[in-house]
Design a protein around this motif. Structure first.
Motif, short mmCIF file in Angstrom:
data_model
loop_
_atom_site.label_atom_id
_atom_site.label_comp_id
_atom_site.label_asym_id
_atom_site.label_seq_id
_atom_site.Cartn_x
_atom_site.Cartn_y
_atom_site.Cartn_z
N SER A 155 4.91 8.32 -33.82
CA SER A 155 5.28 9.16 -34.96
C SER A 155 5.82 10.50 -34.48
O SER A 155 5.70 10.86 -33.30
CB SER A 155 4.06 9.39 -35.85
OG SER A 155 3.08 10.14 -35.14
N TYR A 156 6.43 11.25 -35.40
CA TYR A 156 7.04 12.55 -35.05
C TYR A 156 6.02 13.49 -34.42
O TYR A 156 6.29 14.13 -33.40
CB TYR A 156 7.64 13.19 -36.30
CG TYR A 156 8.12 14.61 -36.07
CD1 TYR A 156 9.35 14.87 -35.47
CD2 TYR A 156 7.31 15.70 -36.43
CE1 TYR A 156 9.78 16.17 -35.24
CE2 TYR A 156 7.73 17.01 -36.20
CZ TYR A 156 8.97 17.24 -35.61
OH TYR A 156 9.37 18.52 -35.38
N HIS A 157 4.84 13.58 -35.01
CA HIS A 157 3.81 14.48 -34.50
C HIS A 157 3.43 14.14 -33.06
O HIS A 157 3.32 15.03 -32.21
CB HIS A 157 2.56 14.41 -35.38
CG HIS A 157 2.76 15.06 -36.72
ND1 HIS A 157 1.76 15.12 -37.67
CD2 HIS A 157 3.84 15.66 -37.28
CE1 HIS A 157 2.21 15.75 -38.74
NE2 HIS A 157 3.47 16.07 -38.53
N VAL A 158 3.24 12.85 -32.81
CA VAL A 158 2.85 12.42 -31.47
C VAL A 158 4.00 12.62 -30.48
O VAL A 158 3.78 13.01 -29.33
CB VAL A 158 2.39 10.95 -31.49
CG1 VAL A 158 2.06 10.47 -30.07
CG2 VAL A 158 1.16 10.80 -32.38
N GLN A 159 5.22 12.39 -30.93
CA GLN A 159 6.38 12.63 -30.06
C GLN A 159 6.42 14.08 -29.59
O GLN A 159 6.60 14.35 -28.40
CB GLN A 159 7.68 12.30 -30.81
CG GLN A 159 7.97 10.83 -31.00
CD GLN A 159 9.31 10.60 -31.68
OE1 GLN A 159 10.33 11.16 -31.26
NE2 GLN A 159 9.32 9.82 -32.74
N GLN A 160 6.28 15.00 -30.53
CA GLN A 160 6.30 16.43 -30.17
C GLN A 160 5.13 16.80 -29.27
O GLN A 160 5.25 17.64 -28.37
CB GLN A 160 6.28 17.28 -31.44
CG GLN A 160 7.47 17.07 -32.37
CD GLN A 160 8.79 17.27 -31.67
OE1 GLN A 160 8.96 18.21 -30.88
NE2 GLN A 160 9.75 16.39 -31.94
N SER A 161 3.97 16.16 -29.50
CA SER A 161 2.81 16.41 -28.66
C SER A 161 3.06 15.94 -27.23
O SER A 161 2.75 16.65 -26.26
CB SER A 161 1.58 15.69 -29.25
OG SER A 161 0.47 15.82 -28.40
N ILE A 162 3.64 14.75 -27.09
CA ILE A 162 3.93 14.21 -25.76
C ILE A 162 4.97 15.07 -25.04
O ILE A 162 4.87 15.30 -23.82
CB ILE A 162 4.39 12.74 -25.86
CG1 ILE A 162 3.23 11.87 -26.36
CG2 ILE A 162 4.92 12.24 -24.53
CD1 ILE A 162 3.62 10.43 -26.65
#
Length: 368
Positions: A217-224
């Motif tokens: 998801s977008y949130h996890v992408q930005q976190s990674i």
């Protein structure tokens, strides 16, 4: 003249605050960098948390343990009340508003100390035999675990409900349950898992599908991205673009671990994880000291497992190894509810440790 028995200082576990303090200091440093206003609010939470610690430390827990079932059922009533009088935020009904002061409380947070205390109370009055608990005792204890799970999952707050479920049964595992019971439960859960999945809310199914899909998801992408950009030693404050340009969502609470890696790199993240690992290991090691004191052993095991589950799920979530749920890092994520809850639990634990050789709780004396 006011005197304090020296045994309080002798048996007080000073290693616990020594292990927690670096986590709090690092948290405040990062939160103040991201948002000064939130950092100022966090100081208020620290103050309330410390006052809560002192309150529970000074309460003679074992002397008034008869209050524990009452405390448990009051919190259960609060959880039931959420369904009728609760306030909805972001699609979930988890809060109750206190009349006239417009202040909200989250019963699921208040319930955590009541939950651990109730397990300790039940296990103390019905300890396991050499082979562990049998089916009868296991079902009785399961009732007190499954009831809050159903009520909290219904809010819906599946993250908190699952943590309490894991906490309850993991505590029983530490204390002792017959192995045949665990094998039977594993088989039943495996067979019924499709039914349990179909009973989830649509947004919960989406979180699982996002987790299982090739693209996070977008949130996890930005976190990674934030974690990957931190490298070994991290970035300067001005270069931490994922956080300061608001690409990383909720950087001071749910995704504060990603912010930590972006700022302090791999070594900073490793240091934080080691602080938690030492704390959890130390708490579990206290079980050898407590021996047959099942009440204190359940409290110690419950707190250590709660910290472990919160830490593991939060970090796994930020790196894409677990579905995204609103689980904070203990003592680290911004917010007051979780922080104050853990300080209350540690107040109870330190009380049991410091006064363990004084069952009458007469360690504070007054003389002219």
């Amino acid at each position: 003249m006011f005197q304090i028995d020296r045994r309080i200082l002798t048996h007080f576990d000073f290693l616990i605050p020594i292990l927690i303090l670096p986590i709090i200091v690092l948290s405040y440093f990062l939160i103040s960098e991201a948002n000064v206003m939130l950092a100022n609010k966090q100081i208020v939470y620290y103050t309330v948390g410390f006052a809560t610690f002192l309150l529970f430390f000074l309460i003679p827990i074992k002397k008034i343990e008869w209050v524990i079932p009452f405390f448990y059922w009051v919190t259960i009533i609060l959880l039931v009340s959420v369904d009728f009088f609760g306030i909805a935020k972001l699609g979930a009904r988890r809060w109750l508003e206190i009349p006239f002061v417009h202040f909200t409380i989250q019963p699921s947070e208040i319930f955590k100390p009541a939950f651990i205390l109730m397990l300790a109370y039940l296990i103390k009055h019905n300890p396991p035999d050499e082979n562990g608990y049998g089916w009868k005792s296991f079902f009785k204890l399961s009732f007190y675990i499954l009831l809050p799970f159903v009520l909290i999952a219904k809010e819906p707050d599946l993250g908190t409900a699952m943590i309490l479920l894991l906490l309850g049964y993991s505590t029983l595992f530490v204390i002792g349950v017959n192995k045949k019971i665990w094998l039977t439960l594993a088989l039943v859960i495996g067979i019924s898992s499709p039914v349990m999945y179909n009973s989830l809310h649509d947004y919960q199914k989406k979180r699982i599908s996002d987790f299982m899909s090739e693209k996070p998801s977008y949130h996890v992408q930005q976190s990674i991205i934030a974690i990957g950009s931190g490298g070994l030693t991290g970035k300067e404050r001005s270069e931490a673009t994922q956080t300061h340009y608001k690409f990383l969502p909720i950087a001071t609470s749910d995704f504060i671990f990603a912010y930590t890696v972006e700022r302090l790199g791999f070594w900073g993240a490793l240091g934080l994880i080691l602080c938690y690992a030492f704390l959890v290991t130390h708490l579990l090691s206290l079980n050898f000291l407590l021996k047959d004191d099942y009440f204190a052993k359940v409290i110690t095991s419950g707190i250590s497992l709660l910290i472990f589950f919160y830490m593991s799920i939060n970090i796994a979530m930020t790196i894409g190894l677990a579905p995204v749920v609103g689980v904070p890092l203990p003592f680290y994520s911004y917010g007051g509810s979780s922080f104050i809850t853990f300080f209350a639990l540690f107040g109870i634990l330190e009380n049991l440790l410091a006064f363990r050789f004084d069952p009458t709780y007469r360690s504070i004396k007054y003389s002219l």
